[in-house]
Design a protein around this motif. Structure first.
Motif, PDB file in Angstrom:
ATOM      1  N   ALA A  45       0.830  -1.210   0.000  1.00  0.00           N
ATOM      2  CA  ALA A  45       0.000   0.000   0.000  1.00  0.00           C
ATOM      3  C   ALA A  45       0.859   1.252   0.000  1.00  0.00           C
ATOM      4  CB  ALA A  45      -0.933  -0.009   1.217  1.00  0.00           C
ATOM      5  N   ILE A  46       1.910   1.245   0.786  1.00  0.00           N
ATOM      6  CA  ILE A  46       2.806   2.404   0.855  1.00  0.00           C
ATOM      7  C   ILE A  46       3.442   2.671  -0.510  1.00  0.00           C
ATOM      8  CG2 ILE A  46       5.033   3.167   1.814  1.00  0.00           C
ATOM      9  CD1 ILE A  46       4.071   1.847   4.493  1.00  0.00           C
ATOM     10  N   LYS A  47       3.653   1.609  -1.273  1.00  0.00           N
ATOM     11  CA  LYS A  47       4.232   1.758  -2.610  1.00  0.00           C
ATOM     12  C   LYS A  47       3.191   2.109  -3.664  1.00  0.00           C
ATOM     13  CE  LYS A  47       8.365  -0.782  -1.900  1.00  0.00           C
ATOM     14  NZ  LYS A  47       9.227  -1.847  -2.260  1.00  0.00           N
ATOM     15  N   GLY A  48       1.926   2.284  -3.251  1.00  0.00           N
ATOM     16  CA  GLY A  48       0.897   2.740  -4.177  1.00  0.00           C
ATOM     17  C   GLY A  48       0.023   1.661  -4.786  1.00  0.00           C
ATOM     18  N   ASN A  49       0.093   0.434  -4.293  1.00  0.00           N
ATOM     19  CA  ASN A  49      -0.726  -0.653  -4.816  1.00  0.00           C
ATOM     20  C   ASN A  49      -2.177  -0.460  -4.349  1.00  0.00           C
ATOM     21  OD1 ASN A  49      -2.083  -3.371  -4.684  1.00  0.00           O
ATOM     22  ND2 ASN A  49      -0.191  -3.978  -5.701  1.00  0.00           N
ATOM     23  N   LYS A  55      -7.379  -3.235   0.827  1.00  0.00           N
ATOM     24  CA  LYS A  55      -7.360  -4.280   1.863  1.00  0.00           C
ATOM     25  C   LYS A  55      -6.931  -3.701   3.211  1.00  0.00           C
ATOM     26  CE  LYS A  55      -7.898  -8.205   1.487  1.00  0.00           C
ATOM     27  NZ  LYS A  55      -9.034  -9.133   1.602  1.00  0.00           N
ATOM     28  N   LEU A  56      -5.924  -2.827   3.199  1.00  0.00           N
ATOM     29  CA  LEU A  56      -5.476  -2.215   4.443  1.00  0.00           C
ATOM     30  C   LEU A  56      -6.595  -1.346   5.027  1.00  0.00           C
ATOM     31  CD1 LEU A  56      -3.020  -2.153   6.292  1.00  0.00           C
ATOM     32  CD2 LEU A  56      -2.175  -0.195   4.983  1.00  0.00           C
ATOM     33  N   GLY A  57      -7.314  -0.641   4.163  1.00  0.00           N
ATOM     34  CA  GLY A  57      -8.469   0.126   4.627  1.00  0.00           C
ATOM     35  C   GLY A  57      -9.494  -0.761   5.305  1.00  0.00           C
ATOM     36  N   MET A  58      -9.732  -1.946   4.733  1.00  0.00           N
ATOM     37  CA  MET A  58     -10.684  -2.876   5.346  1.00  0.00           C
ATOM     38  C   MET A  58     -10.176  -3.368   6.697  1.00  0.00           C
ATOM     39  SD  MET A  58     -13.369  -2.882   3.540  1.00  0.00           S
ATOM     40  CE  MET A  58     -14.253  -4.174   4.407  1.00  0.00           C
ATOM     41  N   GLY A  63     -10.990  -3.429  12.188  1.00  0.00           N
ATOM     42  CA  GLY A  63     -10.136  -3.710  13.344  1.00  0.00           C
ATOM     43  C   GLY A  63      -9.512  -5.094  13.290  1.00  0.00           C
ATOM     44  N   ILE A  64      -9.064  -5.509  12.102  1.00  0.00           N
ATOM     45  CA  ILE A  64      -8.438  -6.830  11.932  1.00  0.00           C
ATOM     46  C   ILE A  64      -6.949  -6.689  12.199  1.00  0.00           C
ATOM     47  CG2 ILE A  64      -7.930  -8.709  10.312  1.00  0.00           C
ATOM     48  CD1 ILE A  64     -10.526  -7.919   8.830  1.00  0.00           C
ATOM     49  N   VAL A  65      -6.476  -7.251  13.284  1.00  0.00           N
ATOM     50  CA  VAL A  65      -5.084  -7.242  13.771  1.00  0.00           C
ATOM     51  C   VAL A  65      -4.482  -5.835  13.843  1.00  0.00           C
ATOM     52  CG1 VAL A  65      -4.603  -9.640  13.178  1.00  0.00           C
ATOM     53  CG2 VAL A  65      -3.938  -7.851  11.577  1.00  0.00           C
ATOM     54  N   VAL A  66      -5.325  -4.826  13.888  1.00  0.00           N
ATOM     55  CA  VAL A  66      -4.920  -3.440  14.132  1.00  0.00           C
ATOM     56  C   VAL A  66      -6.005  -2.837  15.024  1.00  0.00           C
ATOM     57  CG1 VAL A  66      -3.697  -3.096  11.937  1.00  0.00           C
ATOM     58  CG2 VAL A  66      -6.126  -2.560  12.075  1.00  0.00           C
ATOM     59  N   ASN A  67      -5.689  -1.731  15.653  1.00  0.00           N
ATOM     60  CA  ASN A  67      -6.741  -1.010  16.367  1.00  0.00           C
ATOM     61  C   ASN A  67      -7.680  -0.426  15.328  1.00  0.00           C
ATOM     62  OD1 ASN A  67      -5.742  -1.482  18.977  1.00  0.00           O
ATOM     63  ND2 ASN A  67      -4.330   0.239  18.806  1.00  0.00           N
ATOM     64  N   PHE A  74     -10.365   5.518   6.169  1.00  0.00           N
ATOM     65  CA  PHE A  74     -10.700   6.553   5.196  1.00  0.00           C
ATOM     66  C   PHE A  74      -9.486   6.916   4.339  1.00  0.00           C
ATOM     67  CE2 PHE A  74     -10.890  10.998   3.921  1.00  0.00           C
ATOM     68  CZ  PHE A  74     -12.071  11.025   3.208  1.00  0.00           C
ATOM     69  N   VAL A  75      -8.347   7.106   4.982  1.00  0.00           N
ATOM     70  CA  VAL A  75      -7.113   7.474   4.257  1.00  0.00           C
ATOM     71  C   VAL A  75      -6.781   6.436   3.194  1.00  0.00           C
ATOM     72  CG1 VAL A  75      -4.600   7.693   4.508  1.00  0.00           C
ATOM     73  CG2 VAL A  75      -6.118   8.901   6.084  1.00  0.00           C
ATOM     74  N   TRP A  76      -6.808   5.155   3.570  1.00  0.00           N
ATOM     75  CA  TRP A  76      -6.438   4.098   2.620  1.00  0.00           C
ATOM     76  C   TRP A  76      -7.503   3.903   1.545  1.00  0.00           C
ATOM     77  CZ3 TRP A  76      -1.657   3.375   2.033  1.00  0.00           C
ATOM     78  CH2 TRP A  76      -0.782   3.480   3.106  1.00  0.00           C
ATOM     79  N   PHE A  77      -8.784   3.995   1.907  1.00  0.00           N
ATOM     80  CA  PHE A  77      -9.838   3.900   0.893  1.00  0.00           C
ATOM     81  C   PHE A  77      -9.698   5.039  -0.119  1.00  0.00           C
ATOM     82  CE2 PHE A  77     -12.837   1.753   4.152  1.00  0.00           C
ATOM     83  CZ  PHE A  77     -12.393   0.492   3.776  1.00  0.00           C
ATOM     84  N   GLN A  78      -9.399   6.232   0.377  1.00  0.00           N
ATOM     85  CA  GLN A  78      -9.269   7.387  -0.503  1.00  0.00           C
ATOM     86  C   GLN A  78      -8.119   7.203  -1.495  1.00  0.00           C
ATOM     87  OE1 GLN A  78      -8.159  11.211   1.301  1.00  0.00           O
ATOM     88  NE2 GLN A  78      -9.926  12.086   0.244  1.00  0.00           N
ATOM     89  N   LYS A  79      -6.988   6.704  -1.010  1.00  0.00           N
ATOM     90  CA  LYS A  79      -5.840   6.478  -1.900  1.00  0.00           C
ATOM     91  C   LYS A  79      -6.196   5.472  -3.002  1.00  0.00           C
ATOM     92  CE  LYS A  79      -2.266   7.430   1.577  1.00  0.00           C
ATOM     93  NZ  LYS A  79      -1.482   8.477   0.963  1.00  0.00           N
TER      94      LYS A  79
END
Length: 136
Positions: A45-49, A55-58, A63-67, A74-79
């Motif tokens: 994701a950091i590399k723009g995939n 998936k990271l947004g989901m 709250g899957i293995v993260v807080n 929102f940030v990841w969905f937007q990207k």
């Protein structure tokens, strides 16, 4: 071959990082590991995939293995949405509609849902129709 995917992932190939994350998430060729999946989704994701960003947004949304974090979801969905990822576009509409991780904005929700509905996303089409809009 998962070992080849892993080698390329370690070398920094974002497509391989995404594929390795999928293998880890679903236990394909390696043991299922959601923390490993999250780690490799984040690298990609950091590399723009866009697929990894979604998936990271989901992971953050649910709250899957993260807080759980609506803001990071929102940030990841937007990207991902800005790259045309259909599911991310739909999720971004949900974020705007309910104010998850951003200010509530029905016009922005409708804009994203209209865009993705025109691409054939069935849930977006239903959301738009439920609000009384017609797709043209």
């Amino acid at each position: 071959d998962v070992s080849r995917i892993y080698e390329n992932a370690v070398l920094g190939n974002h497509e391989a990082q995404f594929l390795y994350a999928q293998c880890a998430e679903f236990g394909l060729g390696i043991g299922k590991s959601l923390p490993t999946a999250r780690e490799y989704y984040e690298k990609a994701a950091i590399k723009g995939n866009a697929k990894a960003q979604y998936k990271l947004g989901m992971f953050y949304s649910l709250g899957i293995v993260v807080n759980q974090s609506d803001n990071l979801a929102f940030v990841w969905f937007q990207k991902a949405a800005k790259q045309g990822h259909m599911e991310a576009m739909f999720e971004l509409g949900i974020c705007y509609f309910h104010g998850y991780g951003t200010n509530e904005s029905k016009p922005d929700a409708i804009k994203w849902w209209l865009n993705v509905a025109k691409l054939g996303h069935p849930e977006a089409k239903m959301s738009i129709e439920d609000l009384g809009y017609e797709l043209k």
